[in-house]
Design an enzyme around this catalytic site. Structure first.
Site, PDB file in Angstrom:
ATOM      1  N   GLN A  78      -5.766  46.875   0.126  1.00 35.30           N
ATOM      2  CA  GLN A  78      -6.236  47.101  -1.239  1.00 35.30           C
ATOM      3  C   GLN A  78      -6.062  48.567  -1.635  1.00 35.30           C
ATOM      4  O   GLN A  78      -7.013  49.326  -1.669  1.00 35.30           O
ATOM      5  CB  GLN A  78      -7.713  46.699  -1.307  1.00 35.30           C
ATOM      6  CG  GLN A  78      -8.309  46.715  -2.675  1.00 35.30           C
ATOM      7  CD  GLN A  78      -7.866  45.547  -3.503  1.00 35.30           C
ATOM      8  OE1 GLN A  78      -7.722  44.451  -3.004  1.00 35.30           O
ATOM      9  NE2 GLN A  78      -7.648  45.780  -4.772  1.00 35.30           N
ATOM     10  N   PHE A  79      -4.817  48.965  -1.950  1.00 37.57           N
ATOM     11  CA  PHE A  79      -4.573  50.364  -2.320  1.00 37.57           C
ATOM     12  C   PHE A  79      -5.312  50.751  -3.590  1.00 37.57           C
ATOM     13  O   PHE A  79      -5.594  51.921  -3.820  1.00 37.57           O
ATOM     14  CB  PHE A  79      -3.070  50.645  -2.456  1.00 37.57           C
ATOM     15  CG  PHE A  79      -2.470  50.199  -3.751  1.00 37.57           C
ATOM     16  CD1 PHE A  79      -2.340  51.089  -4.811  1.00 37.57           C
ATOM     17  CD2 PHE A  79      -2.042  48.891  -3.923  1.00 37.57           C
ATOM     18  CE1 PHE A  79      -1.785  50.680  -6.015  1.00 37.57           C
ATOM     19  CE2 PHE A  79      -1.490  48.475  -5.116  1.00 37.57           C
ATOM     20  CZ  PHE A  79      -1.367  49.361  -6.174  1.00 37.57           C
ATOM     21  N   THR A  80      -5.680  49.769  -4.413  1.00 37.51           N
ATOM     22  CA  THR A  80      -6.342  50.089  -5.678  1.00 37.51           C
ATOM     23  C   THR A  80      -7.744  50.674  -5.471  1.00 37.51           C
ATOM     24  O   THR A  80      -8.330  51.180  -6.422  1.00 37.51           O
ATOM     25  CB  THR A  80      -6.420  48.859  -6.611  1.00 37.51           C
ATOM     26  OG1 THR A  80      -7.166  47.822  -5.981  1.00 37.51           O
ATOM     27  CG2 THR A  80      -5.022  48.363  -6.970  1.00 37.51           C
TER      28      THR A  80
END
Length: 147
Positions: A78-80
């Site tokens: 989950q880079f966000t």
């Protein structure tokens, strides 16, 4: 490194209609790696996740870990989690680790979780994933290695 951890009754991840990972009781872990994160940050986050006492004991008090209750992990990249919205309305992801490096960090985290003996399922790195879960509580915890 950042993680959003949710206590779940069940969770699953699908990619293109195929289930890539599914668990019953346990923790759904959204995991993001930031620039400069390494083995120390990974170890810290994994230790925190495995040790979180967020499952109820016989008296109804949150006093047991996912390990204590025989639960599982579903780890989703989950880079966000590194989205910075302080300026404007479109998030900046400048703080996120570059994709190739982040994939190695994610894979290492999953391998270390599995090596600890806990059943660990995953999503698929850089894929368009559909995540379904039944939150239990709900209980949601934020873990961040930044000081």
């Amino acid at each position: 490194m950042r993680a959003v951890v949710q206590r779940v009754s069940w969770a699953k991840v699908e990619v293109d209609g195929e289930v890539t990972g599914a668990i019953e009781r346990g923790l759904l872990v959204y995991l993001g790696a930031g620039k400069g994160d390494g083995a120390e940050e990974r170890a810290y986050v994994l230790s925190k996740i495995l040790g979180l006492r967020i499952f109820e004991n016989d008296e109804g008090k949150m006093d047991k870990s996912v390990v204590d209750v025989g639960g599982s992990l579903l780890v989703v990249s989950q880079f966000t989690l590194y989205g910075d919205v302080r300026k404007g309305r479109r998030p900046s992801f400048d703080g996120a680790m570059p994709p190739e490096e982040a994939e190695r960090a994610y894979d290492a985290f999953v391998a270390e979780a599995r090596a600890s003996g806990i059943r660990t399922e995953t999503g698929r790195f850089r894929a368009d994933m559909k995540v379904s879960s039944l939150n239990d509580g709900p209980v949601t915890i934020w873990i961040d290695t930044a000081k």
